[in-house]
Design an enzyme around this catalytic site. Structure first.
Site, PDB file in Angstrom:
ATOM      1  N   VAL B  45      31.673  63.312  43.724  1.00 40.12           N
ATOM      2  CA  VAL B  45      32.521  62.160  44.065  1.00 40.12           C
ATOM      3  C   VAL B  45      31.675  61.008  44.610  1.00 40.12           C
ATOM      4  O   VAL B  45      31.861  59.836  44.260  1.00 40.12           O
ATOM      5  CB  VAL B  45      33.623  62.546  45.089  1.00 40.12           C
ATOM      6  CG1 VAL B  45      34.460  61.332  45.464  1.00 40.12           C
ATOM      7  CG2 VAL B  45      34.515  63.641  44.538  1.00 40.12           C
ATOM      8  N   CYS B  46      30.711  61.357  45.467  1.00 40.62           N
ATOM      9  CA  CYS B  46      29.854  60.349  46.096  1.00 40.62           C
ATOM     10  C   CYS B  46      29.115  59.517  45.047  1.00 40.62           C
ATOM     11  O   CYS B  46      28.961  58.302  45.191  1.00 40.62           O
ATOM     12  CB  CYS B  46      28.851  61.024  47.037  1.00 40.62           C
ATOM     13  SG  CYS B  46      29.639  62.136  48.218  1.00 40.62           S
ATOM     14  N   THR B  47      28.673  60.187  44.000  1.00 43.84           N
ATOM     15  CA  THR B  47      27.944  59.484  42.939  1.00 43.84           C
ATOM     16  C   THR B  47      28.849  58.469  42.247  1.00 43.84           C
ATOM     17  O   THR B  47      28.426  57.347  41.945  1.00 43.84           O
ATOM     18  CB  THR B  47      27.380  60.514  41.936  1.00 43.84           C
ATOM     19  OG1 THR B  47      26.590  61.452  42.671  1.00 43.84           O
ATOM     20  CG2 THR B  47      26.537  59.850  40.864  1.00 43.84           C
ATOM     21  N   LEU B  50      29.508  55.493  45.053  1.00 45.28           N
ATOM     22  CA  LEU B  50      28.447  54.521  45.350  1.00 45.28           C
ATOM     23  C   LEU B  50      28.187  53.626  44.150  1.00 45.28           C
ATOM     24  O   LEU B  50      27.850  52.453  44.301  1.00 45.28           O
ATOM     25  CB  LEU B  50      27.187  55.208  45.874  1.00 45.28           C
ATOM     26  CG  LEU B  50      27.262  55.267  47.417  1.00 45.28           C
ATOM     27  CD1 LEU B  50      28.133  56.377  47.892  1.00 45.28           C
ATOM     28  CD2 LEU B  50      25.910  55.277  48.050  1.00 45.28           C
TER      29      LEU B  50
END
Lengths: 219, 219
Positions: B45-47, B50
């Site tokens: 999810v973070c990828t 960002l």
């Protein structure tokens, strides 16, 4: 200021509402709840918000979610104001209870104070806070909006759908995800397990690191 | 858990970032900032998040808003991971700094801990918190999302537009408001003042209470 945050258990307060006395944990029961504050009755944004909440009531009900409003006005004031709310959003009935918290006890315990807002007597007023509470009575997600900014029920429905899906399956929802779109598989699931768990198909994204962590599926 | 909430001044910490050491108040300067945490580098999810933040960088820049990411990974790890983020969202460059907080000091002070998430060593991990900080260095609005639920940059842009508009004019934005739609006039403005203040026109809504508080205009 100390305040309730995600992961915390919602205090099991007994509160005065437009539906009589309610104990919060009993109200949540084995389902989900959305507890949301508004600065004051008979004010503009709040009138649009409570009407919109009523308009989305079916969306929440079919997901097993109860609604609980809250402001510092008394029950009599809430009852009078509901007439305005329903007139402004035709066809919508405010069927959910609204807490009366004239002593500001509940809003303080629920991290729902807007320090920039005061009533004409200098008393504190609530922010537009909204906590989504799970069946374990814990806060799963919070919006902390100031009095000036009305909430977006579309975003509330979106995150609710995400929370309920990610509790059911070992997945998470990516940025800007909308219901129906692909989800990502949790890092705790190996590629082998993923094949078994998601026979509908897994799409692995090839990244420069060659670490195989970005994997999409549909659930 | 005690935690930073709206109205609080963001702590003026000196933090280690991918752009070197930064003192938070200096970084915010006289503008706005979005400070947002993600659970861990090299996770799905973070990828997506960002990359999406980078994709929206122009939207934020034209509103005078700086971005500051944060997780508990170290700077070297962030730098390696950025290659994945940029590859996944083609054409986007991560030009904003990302804080490295391996000791969990910053995330605790900024109310960015997800108590349900731990790394393989049992250490705490950040939630997907996002604070919008104004030129006075105070938290104007917060999203507190868990690791499972990616944020929605459309909602971030929407509330930012609301915050900046409602600081400039004596208005607030109603439920589900989108940029360009009518806004409501603050209760502190009398009908007479409203006529002067908003010569473009004011639409008063007739409600059962006959209290004249729901008034729309365009700004």
């Amino acid at each position: 200021m100390p305040g309730l945050t995600i992961g915390d258990t919602i205090p099991n307060l007994e509160v005065e509402t437009t539906h009589g006395k309610i104990r919060i944990h009993d109200y949540v029961g084995d389902g989900w709840a959305i507890i949301f504050s508004h600065p004051a009755d008979f004010t503009p944004v709040c009138t649009t918000e409570l009407g919109k909440m009523a308009a989305y009531a079916e969306e929440f009900e079919k997901r097993g979610v109860k609604l609980l409003g809250i402001s510092c006005d008394d029950v009599k004031c809430h009852m009078e104001w509901i007439k305005d709310v329903e007139a402004y959003t035709p066809g919508c009935r405010v069927t959910y209870p609204i807490v009366a918290d004239p002593k500001r006890e509940v809003i303080k315990l629920l991290n729902m104070v807007d320090p920039e807002e005061k009533d004409s007597n200098g008393n504190q007023l609530p922010s537009r806070a909204l906590h989504i509470v799970g069946p374990d009575k814990k806060v799963k997600l919070s919006f902390l909006y100031p009095a000036s900014t009305g909430r977006n029920m579309e975003e509330v429905v979106r995150v609710l759908e995400s929370l309920q899906k990610t509790i059911k399956y070992k997945v998470a929802t990516p940025a800007n995800w909308k219901p129906g779109e692909p989800v990502v598989i949790s890092p705790s699931v190996s590629n082998e397990e993923a094949k078994q768990m998601f026979p509908q198909g897994v799409e692995n994204v090839n990244l420069p690191s060659k670490k195989d962590y970005l994997r999409f599926t549909k659930v």
